[in-house]
Design an enzyme around this catalytic site. Structure first.
Site, mmCIF file in Angstrom:
data_model
loop_
_atom_site.group_PDB
_atom_site.id
_atom_site.type_symbol
_atom_site.label_atom_id
_atom_site.label_comp_id
_atom_site.label_asym_id
_atom_site.label_seq_id
_atom_site.Cartn_x
_atom_site.Cartn_y
_atom_site.Cartn_z
ATOM 1 N N HIS A 285 3.229 2.881 -8.975
ATOM 2 C CA HIS A 285 2.971 1.455 -9.149
ATOM 3 C C HIS A 285 4.159 0.752 -9.800
ATOM 4 O O HIS A 285 4.496 -0.380 -9.444
ATOM 5 C CB HIS A 285 1.718 1.254 -10.000
ATOM 6 C CG HIS A 285 0.451 1.713 -9.332
ATOM 7 N ND1 HIS A 285 0.098 1.324 -8.054
ATOM 8 C CD2 HIS A 285 -0.550 2.534 -9.770
ATOM 9 C CE1 HIS A 285 -1.061 1.880 -7.728
ATOM 10 N NE2 HIS A 285 -1.470 2.614 -8.754
ATOM 11 N N ASP B 251 0.834 -1.202 0.000
ATOM 12 C CA ASP B 251 0.000 0.000 0.000
ATOM 13 C C ASP B 251 0.872 1.257 0.000
ATOM 14 O O ASP B 251 1.946 1.275 0.614
ATOM 15 C CB ASP B 251 -0.898 0.002 1.245
ATOM 16 C CG ASP B 251 -2.103 0.908 1.099
ATOM 17 O OD1 ASP B 251 -2.338 1.413 -0.022
ATOM 18 O OD2 ASP B 251 -2.813 1.121 2.099
ATOM 19 N N LEU C 281 11.995 -19.755 -2.961
ATOM 20 C CA LEU C 281 10.873 -19.072 -2.329
ATOM 21 C C LEU C 281 9.559 -19.440 -3.002
ATOM 22 O O LEU C 281 9.451 -19.454 -4.227
ATOM 23 C CB LEU C 281 11.081 -17.554 -2.425
ATOM 24 C CG LEU C 281 9.967 -16.671 -1.831
ATOM 25 C CD1 LEU C 281 9.974 -16.768 -0.309
ATOM 26 C CD2 LEU C 281 10.140 -15.219 -2.272
#
Length: 235
Positions: free
Chosen positions: A29, A12, A123
């Site tokens: 973004h 955020d 991962l």
């Protein structure tokens, strides 16, 4: 230091970060997307096994058309490069959310990415796209109801484990730690079922500025918590 096995993040503050710099929201973004790659690498080096990020929610479609189009373009560009990144870092990538709501070319790239990375042993990276937790649970219940109608599942067999098997996150352990950046203190319809016993960490830092040092602070906070389940301290 006890590193959480699974960290979930609500990314955020990209738009506010860009505005503070006199730049358009879309610039924020783009920079936020680049930071996802940095944090993936950092988290894995620290010993995190699973990382799940909230990239685009079901509610994000309500944003201005220009911003939604820019986010979809960013998603397309990310999918192009993510296979190379996943193989380089041995990431196993999985997309959560209602893929049917995405354009066909994006769905194709998602399928290619998941297939190309499925055997990687590094991962486990989950990206929530067109995701909303209430939507996830409704989709899960529809599939359960269909299986019940077809005789594949009996109503009395439904329990937590069975229900979890119908969720987007099936076979993924629940998060140990949730991080939300930008100072907002809410879950925004994210992993509501999965976060039942998760520790929450909220920071004022905007996502593009969230660094290795900030991740370490979150993990230090997690280590200070006296985790108890049903009144019993976790060993």
């Amino acid at each position: 230091m006890n590193v959480p096995k699974h960290i979930a993040i609500i990314l955020d503050g990209n738009g506010r970060w860009a505005k503070a710099k006199g730049m358009p929201r879309n610039y924020g973004h783009v920079q936020g997307s680049k930071n996802v790659e940095r944090i993936c690498e950092t988290a894995y080096k620290m010993g995190v096994k699973y990382l799940t990020v909230y990239a685009f929610s079901t509610e994000n479609w309500n944003r201005p058309d220009s911003e939604v189009k820019a986010l979809m373009k960013l998603l397309r560009d990310y999918m192009k490069t993510c296979i190379k990144t996943a193989n380089k870092n041995r990431m196993k990538v999985r997309v959560l959310g209602d893929k049917t709501g995405l354009d066909e070319d994006i769905r194709t790239r998602i399928a290619q990415l998941e297939e190309a990375s499925k055997d990687n042993d590094g991962l486990n990276f989950q990206i929530a796209i067109n995701y909303g937790s209430r939507d996830e649970m409704i989709r899960a219940m529809r599939r359960m109801a269909k299986d019940c109608m077809e005789g594949k599942l009996m109503p009395q067999e439904i329990c937590e484990d069975v229900f979890e098997g119908y969720l987007d996150t099936h076979d993924i352990p629940d998060p140990d730690l949730l991080i939300r950046t930008s100072g907002e203190i809410r879950l925004s319809n994210y992993l509501l079922w999965q976060l039942a016993y998760t520790e929450f960490y909220f920071t004022d830092v905007l996502w593009p500025d969230f660094s290795k040092e900030e991740l370490e602070k979150a993990i230090e906070y997690y280590n200070r918590k006296d985790r108890r389940f049903g009144g019993v301290k976790e060993e």
